[in-house]
Each structure stands twice: as structure tokens, then as C-alpha cells.
Design an enzyme around this catalytic site. Structure first.
Site, short mmCIF file in Angstrom:
data_model
loop_
_atom_site.label_atom_id
_atom_site.label_comp_id
_atom_site.label_asym_id
_atom_site.label_seq_id
_atom_site.Cartn_x
_atom_site.Cartn_y
_atom_site.Cartn_z
N CYS A 125 -0.51 3.78 -6.43
CA CYS A 125 -1.46 3.14 -5.52
C CYS A 125 -1.69 1.75 -6.07
O CYS A 125 -1.88 1.58 -7.28
CB CYS A 125 -2.78 3.92 -5.46
SG CYS A 125 -4.08 3.10 -4.51
N CYS A 169 0.86 -1.18 0.00
CA CYS A 169 0.00 0.00 0.00
C CYS A 169 0.90 1.23 0.00
O CYS A 169 1.76 1.37 0.88
CB CYS A 169 -0.89 -0.01 1.24
SG CYS A 169 -1.87 1.49 1.49
#
Length: 275
Positions: free
Chosen positions: A185, A75
């Protein structure tokens, strides 16, 4: 000391990190993995850095406590928020998603103009901008695309609405004439078709997922932690465990849509809590 037979722990705020898990499975098919999607607290993008750090370290504590041999922060927002803390906190190697993507982008660009898209928290953290600072003759344009994660988490990865959103978000990058775009992302590779359409074929997309998997391979090999070959008598068939801090059935449905039957029987994680 970690064992080569131990699993690799991977976590993300939701399903986006499954792109990293998929790349690790493809490149390291013999490895056991435990994946935790923090759907009970994610998406992380709108949260404050202290909130993200607290959630991420709680999951890291849990996975390290279960004996993983390496921890993958799949992440970008969590990597920006807690990488230094995690590396100081844990004895196992910690792999993040930012630097591998930065290295690939620098090696890929032809005109030195590189774009980065990510959550609001990732862009505001300047983690990518700082990581690119050492690269000479590069011009970085960073743009937050906060609603992309919401669409992916709802399973909406195509259609006019998402394409229109992408065109609006990416217009500053087109003006900047970037030739390389970092998908900052791990949810964004699931929108790569639309992003490529909006940017044009002359722009190269860099996914942190593939580059992170290569980094995991390198780190495990350096530490002699690669899982034995299946012919080795110590080896057992790889196990892939998927867990969610939120609704496991909803996670399973969405994850299976992207990764197929490899994601099934997702287990709820009730003990990952923030004090």
C-alpha cells in the site's frame, strides 16, 4: 499521439500515492506531474471492488482527458481493481504499483519467504498472490493491515499505539520467517520505521514507490516520451500540480508534513464524480 512535453498523471485514494510522486520527482526531476488524491471517496480499502473501479476510472478519464502522456495508478487497491480496464480504456501507457514491487521482492529474497501487507481489498483480491505465482521456490504470506491507512491519513505515523498495532498485524509474518516484506500500500512507506522496528533488521522492506518510479522511467524512455533536458529550447521548468477531491486544505496540511513545501496550493477537483 502523446507529447514528451505533456505531464504524467498520478492518482491515489489519498496522500499515500505522494510517496510514488516523490520517487518520480526524484528520479525524473524534469517531468511535469498532475497528482490527484481522491480524499473525497477514499480510503479505498473498505470499498467494494466495483466502487473502487468506478472512482479510479473516473479520475483516470479526467487525467487522460487533460492530455497526460502516462497514467500512474499509485494505489495498490486501485491497481488490483481496475488495471486491466484502464489499459483497455486508455491509449496512453498505464503504470501500476504491484508488479514492480513483486519483481524487486523476488530479486531480494534470500530464503524465498516473502510477506505482503496491504489493505483488506488488496489482500482479498489476491493480486499480489497471483503476481507471485510465476516465481519459483517462493512462499508468500499475505496479511491485511486495514487500520494503517487511517492512521496515515490522520497524520499519525509514530507512537506506542501505532507500534502496538504493527506488532499485532505483523506477528504472522514473523512466524512465517519472511526475510522480505512488500509494503503493498503506498501509504505504508510512511510507517516504514515502525514496520522495520516490529519486523527486525534482518527483514528487507520493499516499497512499491521506488520501483514504480523506475518503471515510469523505463516506459517513458521506451516510447521516447521523456521530458527534454532543461537545456533543450522546448523545455520549461517542471510544474507540479496537486489536486484533491475532498478538502484541499486538509490535504495540503497532511501532504506538506510528509513532503514539505513542494506540496502547496492544492486545488479542489469538483468535476471528478461517479455516475
Amino acid at each position: 499521439m502523446s507529447s514528451a512535453l505533456a505531464p504524467v498523471g498520478i492518482f491515489d485514494s489519498g496522500v499515500g500515492g505522494l510517496t510514488v510522486a516523490r520517487a518520480i520527482i526524484d528520479q525524473l526531476p524534469d517531468e511535469h506531474i498532475i497528482y490527484v488524491g481522491d480524499t473525497g471517496h477514499g480510503p479505498y480499502g473498505p470499498l467494494s471492488i466495483p466502487e473502487v473501479r468506478a472512482h479510479a476510472l473516473a479520475i483516470g478519464d479526467d487525467l487522460v482527458g487533460r492530455g497526460v502522456k502516462a497514467l500512474v495508478i499509485a494505489c495498490n487497491t486501485a491497481s488490483a481493481a481496475c488495471l486491466r480496464d484502464a489499459r483497455e480504456r486508455y491509449e496512453v501507457p498505464v503504470v501500476e504499483v504491484i508488479l514492480p514491487a513483486v519483481r524487486r521482492a523476488v530479486a531480494t529474497t534470500r530464503n524465498g519467504r516473502i510477506g505482503v501487507i496491504g489493505t483488506q481489498a488488496t489482500i482479498n483480491s489476491h493480486a499480489y498472490q497471483d503476481a507471485f505465482a510465476a516465481a519459483r521456490d517462493t512462499e508468500i504470506t499475505a496479511v491485511a493491515c486495514p487500520r494503517f491507512v487511517d492512521f496515515v491519513e490522520r497524520g499519525v505515523t509514530s507512537g506506542r499505539q501505532v507500534l502496538g498495532l504493527a506488532e499485532g498485524y505483523l506477528e504472522p509474518l514473523q512466524r512465517a520467517q519472511v526475510d522480505t516484506l512488500v509494503l503493498g500500500c503506498t501509504h505504508y512507506p510512511l510507517l516504514s520505521g515502525l514496520i522495520q522496528l516490529a519486523m527486525g533488521d534482518n527483514v528487507t522492506l520493499v516499497s512499491s514507490a521506488e520501483e514504480t518510479a523506475k518503471e515510469v522511467l523505463r516506459v517513458l524512455a521506451e516510447r521516447d516520451l521523456l521530458h527534454p533536458h532543461p537545456d533543450d529550447p522546448r523545455a520549461a521548468g517542471p510544474s507540479r500540480v496537486f489536486e484533491a477531491t475532498g478538502d484541499p486544505e486538509a490535504f495540503t496540511r497532511l501532504a506538506a508534513r510528509f513532503l514539505g513545501p513542494a506540496v502547496s496550493g492544492v486545488r479542489p477537483v469538483h468535476h471528478v464524480r461517479i455516475d
